[in-house]
Design a protein around this motif. Structure first.
Motif, PDB file in Angstrom:
ATOM      1  N   UNK A 156      82.698 161.265  38.090  1.00  0.00           N
ATOM      2  CA  UNK A 156      82.074 162.046  39.166  1.00  0.00           C
ATOM      3  C   UNK A 156      81.875 161.200  40.409  1.00  0.00           C
ATOM      4  N   UNK A 157      81.443 159.973  40.239  1.00  0.00           N
ATOM      5  CA  UNK A 157      81.243 159.101  41.413  1.00  0.00           C
ATOM      6  C   UNK A 157      82.570 158.801  42.117  1.00  0.00           C
ATOM      7  N   UNK A 158      83.630 158.648  41.337  1.00  0.00           N
ATOM      8  CA  UNK A 158      84.910 158.271  41.938  1.00  0.00           C
ATOM      9  C   UNK A 158      85.662 159.453  42.544  1.00  0.00           C
ATOM     10  N   UNK A 159      85.303 160.670  42.150  1.00  0.00           N
ATOM     11  CA  UNK A 159      86.024 161.848  42.624  1.00  0.00           C
ATOM     12  C   UNK A 159      85.135 162.833  43.356  1.00  0.00           C
ATOM     13  N   UNK A 160      84.030 162.383  43.874  1.00  0.00           N
ATOM     14  CA  UNK A 160      83.084 163.276  44.537  1.00  0.00           C
ATOM     15  C   UNK A 160      83.774 164.038  45.665  1.00  0.00           C
ATOM     16  N   UNK A 161      83.609 165.372  45.650  1.00  0.00           N
ATOM     17  CA  UNK A 161      84.223 166.213  46.690  1.00  0.00           C
ATOM     18  C   UNK A 161      83.315 166.388  47.892  1.00  0.00           C
ATOM     19  N   UNK A 162      82.049 165.953  47.789  1.00  0.00           N
ATOM     20  CA  UNK A 162      81.109 166.147  48.890  1.00  0.00           C
ATOM     21  C   UNK A 162      81.051 164.951  49.817  1.00  0.00           C
ATOM     22  N   UNK A 163      81.785 163.891  49.489  1.00  0.00           N
ATOM     23  CA  UNK A 163      81.716 162.693  50.298  1.00  0.00           C
ATOM     24  C   UNK A 163      80.537 161.816  49.900  1.00  0.00           C
ATOM     25  N   UNK A 164      79.709 162.305  48.997  1.00  0.00           N
ATOM     26  CA  UNK A 164      78.581 161.540  48.501  1.00  0.00           C
ATOM     27  C   UNK A 164      78.932 161.051  47.109  1.00  0.00           C
ATOM     28  N   UNK A 165      78.277 160.007  46.704  1.00  0.00           N
ATOM     29  CA  UNK A 165      78.488 159.565  45.328  1.00  0.00           C
ATOM     30  C   UNK A 165      77.482 160.257  44.437  1.00  0.00           C
ATOM     31  N   UNK A 166      77.890 160.592  43.253  1.00  0.00           N
ATOM     32  CA  UNK A 166      76.987 161.238  42.299  1.00  0.00           C
ATOM     33  C   UNK A 166      75.869 160.277  41.958  1.00  0.00           C
ATOM     34  N   UNK A 167      74.703 160.825  41.710  1.00  0.00           N
ATOM     35  CA  UNK A 167      73.551 160.006  41.343  1.00  0.00           C
ATOM     36  C   UNK A 167      73.820 159.325  40.008  1.00  0.00           C
ATOM     37  N   UNK A 168      73.246 158.145  39.825  1.00  0.00           N
ATOM     38  CA  UNK A 168      73.406 157.498  38.518  1.00  0.00           C
ATOM     39  C   UNK A 168      72.861 158.401  37.426  1.00  0.00           C
ATOM     40  N   UNK A 169      73.455 158.274  36.256  1.00  0.00           N
ATOM     41  CA  UNK A 169      73.058 159.106  35.130  1.00  0.00           C
ATOM     42  C   UNK A 169      71.684 158.665  34.640  1.00  0.00           C
ATOM     43  N   UNK A 170      70.736 159.626  34.501  1.00  0.00           N
ATOM     44  CA  UNK A 170      69.407 159.248  33.993  1.00  0.00           C
ATOM     45  C   UNK A 170      69.478 158.887  32.520  1.00  0.00           C
ATOM     46  N   UNK A 171      68.485 158.118  32.101  1.00  0.00           N
ATOM     47  CA  UNK A 171      68.401 157.775  30.685  1.00  0.00           C
ATOM     48  C   UNK A 171      68.210 159.047  29.880  1.00  0.00           C
ATOM     49  N   UNK A 172      68.882 159.127  28.758  1.00  0.00           N
ATOM     50  CA  UNK A 172      68.774 160.302  27.895  1.00  0.00           C
ATOM     51  C   UNK A 172      67.546 160.151  27.010  1.00  0.00           C
ATOM     52  N   UNK A 173      66.825 161.247  26.894  1.00  0.00           N
ATOM     53  CA  UNK A 173      65.726 161.268  25.937  1.00  0.00           C
ATOM     54  C   UNK A 173      66.126 162.188  24.803  1.00  0.00           C
TER      55      UNK A 173
END
Length: 156
Positions: A137-154
């Motif tokens: 998602x970060x490398x292919x973002x279509x909005x010109x923004x980078x995707x937020x880092x993935x939150x820790x899973x609970x």
């Protein structure tokens, strides 16, 4: 079919099957589907978000996001209020009914995802999949923004 095409095919179909299963469960248990849940989640997470924020987060058009907000508002799940910093836009917030619907549906979503993702994959593979999807998602973002880092899973 080559390995790249196979990965593409599996990824797309897995996403569609997962969406359909989550959508069906939400509809059965709450009377609304994933297309309602997702903007509710974005509105709650952003707090005072705009239609454009929903469009960016859901990777849809502003027109599509506006129609989603219209439906949520007519259902009593959200409200628009004037944006004090920009008269051309509105800020969107959840109503009490929207907060309740989101809370109940989030529990259902977690249960369904636990069954469909955590069950077959286990903790390590699910974490690896999450990391991999975040990288994509970060490398292919279509909005010109980078995707937020993935939150820790609970664990549910």
């Amino acid at each position: 079919m080559g390995p790249l095409e196979q990965v593409f095919s599996d990824l797309v179909r897995a996403q569609i099957e997962l969406w359909n299963a989550v959508d069906a469960r939400l509809r059965r248990d709450h009377g609304f589907g994933a297309a309602t849940f997702e903007p509710l989640r974005v509105i709650a997470e952003r707090g005072g978000c705009r239609v454009g924020d929903i469009a960016d987060d859901l990777v849809i058009t502003v027109g599509g996001a506006s129609k989603l907000v219209d439906r949520l508002e007519s259902s009593g799940l959200c409200l628009r209020r004037a944006n004090p910093e920009d008269r051309r836009s509105s800020l969107i917030g959840l109503t009490t009914a929207g907060e309740g619907a989101l809370a109940a549906a989030t529990d259902t979503l977690r249960d369904e995802l636990s069954t469909r993702l955590l069950g077959p994959l286990g903790d390590r593979r699910l974490d690896a999949l999450g990391d991999t999807l975040s990288i994509l998602r970060r490398s292919h973002s279509t909005t010109g923004q980078t995707a937020a880092p993935r939150p820790e899973r609970t664990t549910p």
